[in-house]
Write a protein that holds these residues in place. Sequence first.
Motif, PDB file in Angstrom:
ATOM      1  N   LEU A  97       0.827  -1.205   0.000  1.00  0.00           N
ATOM      2  CA  LEU A  97       0.000   0.000   0.000  1.00  0.00           C
ATOM      3  C   LEU A  97       0.865   1.261   0.000  1.00  0.00           C
ATOM      4  O   LEU A  97       0.492   2.277  -0.587  1.00  0.00           O
ATOM      5  CB  LEU A  97      -0.931   0.009   1.212  1.00  0.00           C
ATOM      6  CG  LEU A  97      -2.255  -0.725   1.066  1.00  0.00           C
ATOM      7  CD1 LEU A  97      -2.948  -0.849   2.420  1.00  0.00           C
ATOM      8  CD2 LEU A  97      -3.173  -0.030   0.059  1.00  0.00           C
ATOM      9  N   GLU A  98       2.020   1.172   0.636  1.00  0.00           N
ATOM     10  CA  GLU A  98       2.875   2.347   0.748  1.00  0.00           C
ATOM     11  C   GLU A  98       4.031   2.359  -0.255  1.00  0.00           C
ATOM     12  O   GLU A  98       4.782   3.338  -0.305  1.00  0.00           O
ATOM     13  CB  GLU A  98       3.428   2.453   2.171  1.00  0.00           C
ATOM     14  CG  GLU A  98       2.347   2.700   3.211  1.00  0.00           C
ATOM     15  CD  GLU A  98       2.883   3.158   4.549  1.00  0.00           C
ATOM     16  OE1 GLU A  98       2.362   4.150   5.088  1.00  0.00           O
ATOM     17  OE2 GLU A  98       3.827   2.520   5.055  1.00  0.00           O
ATOM     18  N   ASN A  99       4.164   1.294  -1.052  1.00  0.00           N
ATOM     19  CA  ASN A  99       5.313   1.219  -1.948  1.00  0.00           C
ATOM     20  C   ASN A  99       4.993   0.735  -3.354  1.00  0.00           C
ATOM     21  O   ASN A  99       5.922   0.513  -4.144  1.00  0.00           O
ATOM     22  CB  ASN A  99       6.375   0.287  -1.350  1.00  0.00           C
ATOM     23  CG  ASN A  99       7.000   0.841  -0.086  1.00  0.00           C
ATOM     24  OD1 ASN A  99       7.923   1.638  -0.130  1.00  0.00           O
ATOM     25  ND2 ASN A  99       6.475   0.407   1.059  1.00  0.00           N
ATOM     26  N   TYR A 100       3.715   0.589  -3.696  1.00  0.00           N
ATOM     27  CA  TYR A 100       3.372   0.009  -4.994  1.00  0.00           C
ATOM     28  C   TYR A 100       2.149   0.710  -5.568  1.00  0.00           C
ATOM     29  O   TYR A 100       1.155   0.918  -4.863  1.00  0.00           O
ATOM     30  CB  TYR A 100       3.081  -1.488  -4.820  1.00  0.00           C
ATOM     31  CG  TYR A 100       2.766  -2.235  -6.091  1.00  0.00           C
ATOM     32  CD1 TYR A 100       3.753  -2.529  -7.017  1.00  0.00           C
ATOM     33  CD2 TYR A 100       1.458  -2.658  -6.357  1.00  0.00           C
ATOM     34  CE1 TYR A 100       3.459  -3.229  -8.182  1.00  0.00           C
ATOM     35  CE2 TYR A 100       1.161  -3.355  -7.516  1.00  0.00           C
ATOM     36  CZ  TYR A 100       2.159  -3.638  -8.421  1.00  0.00           C
ATOM     37  OH  TYR A 100       1.870  -4.323  -9.575  1.00  0.00           O
ATOM     38  N   ASP A 101       2.232   1.058  -6.843  1.00  0.00           N
ATOM     39  CA  ASP A 101       1.098   1.708  -7.500  1.00  0.00           C
ATOM     40  C   ASP A 101       1.128   1.344  -8.983  1.00  0.00           C
ATOM     41  O   ASP A 101       1.740   2.031  -9.799  1.00  0.00           O
ATOM     42  CB  ASP A 101       1.182   3.229  -7.316  1.00  0.00           C
ATOM     43  CG  ASP A 101      -0.065   3.950  -7.815  1.00  0.00           C
ATOM     44  OD1 ASP A 101      -1.109   3.296  -7.947  1.00  0.00           O
ATOM     45  OD2 ASP A 101       0.019   5.168  -8.078  1.00  0.00           O
ATOM     46  N   ASP A 102       0.475   0.229  -9.334  1.00  0.00           N
ATOM     47  CA  ASP A 102       0.566  -0.313 -10.678  1.00  0.00           C
ATOM     48  C   ASP A 102      -0.726  -1.082 -10.980  1.00  0.00           C
ATOM     49  O   ASP A 102      -1.316  -1.684 -10.073  1.00  0.00           O
ATOM     50  CB  ASP A 102       1.767  -1.254 -10.774  1.00  0.00           C
ATOM     51  CG  ASP A 102       2.132  -1.594 -12.207  1.00  0.00           C
ATOM     52  OD1 ASP A 102       3.045  -0.948 -12.749  1.00  0.00           O
ATOM     53  OD2 ASP A 102       1.498  -2.495 -12.791  1.00  0.00           O
ATOM     54  N   PRO A 103      -1.178  -1.083 -12.229  1.00  0.00           N
ATOM     55  CA  PRO A 103      -2.403  -1.821 -12.555  1.00  0.00           C
ATOM     56  C   PRO A 103      -2.277  -3.325 -12.376  1.00  0.00           C
ATOM     57  O   PRO A 103      -3.264  -4.008 -12.059  1.00  0.00           O
ATOM     58  CB  PRO A 103      -2.642  -1.478 -14.036  1.00  0.00           C
ATOM     59  CG  PRO A 103      -1.848  -0.253 -14.291  1.00  0.00           C
ATOM     60  CD  PRO A 103      -0.685  -0.304 -13.377  1.00  0.00           C
ATOM     61  N   ALA A 104      -1.085  -3.878 -12.606  1.00  0.00           N
ATOM     62  CA  ALA A 104      -0.911  -5.327 -12.528  1.00  0.00           C
ATOM     63  C   ALA A 104      -1.013  -5.801 -11.083  1.00  0.00           C
ATOM     64  O   ALA A 104      -0.514  -5.139 -10.167  1.00  0.00           O
ATOM     65  CB  ALA A 104       0.439  -5.727 -13.099  1.00  0.00           C
ATOM     66  N   PRO A 105      -1.651  -6.952 -10.852  1.00  0.00           N
ATOM     67  CA  PRO A 105      -1.645  -7.501  -9.496  1.00  0.00           C
ATOM     68  C   PRO A 105      -0.228  -7.853  -9.079  1.00  0.00           C
ATOM     69  O   PRO A 105       0.651  -8.054  -9.935  1.00  0.00           O
ATOM     70  CB  PRO A 105      -2.514  -8.762  -9.623  1.00  0.00           C
ATOM     71  CG  PRO A 105      -2.449  -9.137 -11.067  1.00  0.00           C
ATOM     72  CD  PRO A 105      -2.337  -7.841 -11.815  1.00  0.00           C
ATOM     73  N   ILE A 106       0.008  -7.928  -7.786  1.00  0.00           N
ATOM     74  CA  ILE A 106       1.332  -8.293  -7.291  1.00  0.00           C
ATOM     75  C   ILE A 106       1.200  -9.518  -6.391  1.00  0.00           C
ATOM     76  O   ILE A 106       0.310  -9.596  -5.539  1.00  0.00           O
ATOM     77  CB  ILE A 106       2.002  -7.121  -6.544  1.00  0.00           C
ATOM     78  CG1 ILE A 106       3.446  -7.458  -6.176  1.00  0.00           C
ATOM     79  CG2 ILE A 106       1.190  -6.669  -5.326  1.00  0.00           C
ATOM     80  CD1 ILE A 106       4.273  -6.270  -5.754  1.00  0.00           C
ATOM     81  N   ASN A 107       2.064 -10.509  -6.611  1.00  0.00           N
ATOM     82  CA  ASN A 107       2.029 -11.744  -5.838  1.00  0.00           C
ATOM     83  C   ASN A 107       2.593 -11.527  -4.441  1.00  0.00           C
ATOM     84  O   ASN A 107       3.573 -10.787  -4.257  1.00  0.00           O
ATOM     85  CB  ASN A 107       2.858 -12.832  -6.522  1.00  0.00           C
ATOM     86  CG  ASN A 107       2.221 -13.347  -7.793  1.00  0.00           C
ATOM     87  OD1 ASN A 107       1.007 -13.249  -7.984  1.00  0.00           O
ATOM     88  ND2 ASN A 107       3.027 -13.923  -8.670  1.00  0.00           N
ATOM     89  N   ILE A 108       1.985 -12.210  -3.464  1.00  0.00           N
ATOM     90  CA  ILE A 108       2.487 -12.190  -2.090  1.00  0.00           C
ATOM     91  C   ILE A 108       2.694 -13.630  -1.649  1.00  0.00           C
ATOM     92  O   ILE A 108       1.738 -14.411  -1.560  1.00  0.00           O
ATOM     93  CB  ILE A 108       1.507 -11.478  -1.139  1.00  0.00           C
ATOM     94  CG1 ILE A 108       1.330 -10.012  -1.542  1.00  0.00           C
ATOM     95  CG2 ILE A 108       2.017 -11.564   0.301  1.00  0.00           C
ATOM     96  CD1 ILE A 108       0.364  -9.247  -0.658  1.00  0.00           C
TER      97      ILE A 108
END
Length: 320
Positions: free
Chosen positions: A233-244
């Motif tokens: 939330l504080e380090n990512y801003d992109d349309p693509a989903p991100i894996n966790i």
Amino acid sequence: MTSALISLDRSAPFYVAGHRGLAGGAVWRHLDGAGFTNLVGRPSSDLDLRERDDVFAFFDKERPRYVVMAAARVGGILANSTRPVEFLSDNVRIQVNVLDAAHAYDVDRLLLLGSSCIYPKFAEQPIKESSLLTGLLEPTNDAYAIAKIAGVMHVQAMRRQYARRWISAMPTNLYGPGDNFDVDSSHVLAALIRRFDDAVRTGASTVTNWGTGAPRREFLHVDDLASAVLHVLENYDDPAPINIGTGKDLTIRELSDLVAQVAGYTGAVEWDASKPDGTPRKLLDVSRLQALGWRPGVELRAGVERAYDWYAAHRDSARR
């Protein structure tokens, strides 16, 4: 991938949808520990997110600035394969209502928690985010997966049409305090904890697990998920989903052996191959998350021990 340094206001209203569930509960605890002082949550008994008017009324009253969307109908392989209509209909309605209300009331940052089951059954391993929509889904949970894919597309559409700074994240298999230990609807790790604990307490000499034990799975403690949620939330801003995830997997048979050791079970273990195995392997590529500087902190055995101890202490009140 677009990284961004976004400092969230610790005093702003922050709605955690599904705050009493496995994932949402962990997110709530982590945000509270990180200094957020205006957390907002409603149990499903007070707010049915499938009811659109009620959701909009809630947003009108609370006016959250941030939202983590962790509310969903979830279940294991049996529940998903036998009740696909509920998993599709309920989850689509929940997502559409919350995201539409969040837009109507100008939510600044929203994170939608999806699931690794959105990826094709035979995706190249480890699974990159770019594998989305490149192949057929695992049929035992395709309805749930389609609902989650719709949520990802909804977030992307909001970004494209309204320039919303919203994101989606795809966690791997989760476990930890607050899990569902029901024999019919739980996920695999919780089911193993329940099964071996029951065997130890009843003195059973044999435990029977579903499938062959051959599939490989990755597991993430919910405390690590919660840490990752705030980090992206504080380090990512992109349309693509991100894996966790952790970037590490093991076979279900190896996981069974680990849970048996933790529970102190010394009897026989049999495998019912008539039950479905599901996807042969599901390991997430977490290189994009690692590039943002995040790493998991809970090693699997220590996490299983903590999950088992929690279940033993809450056996009478746990979801089972």
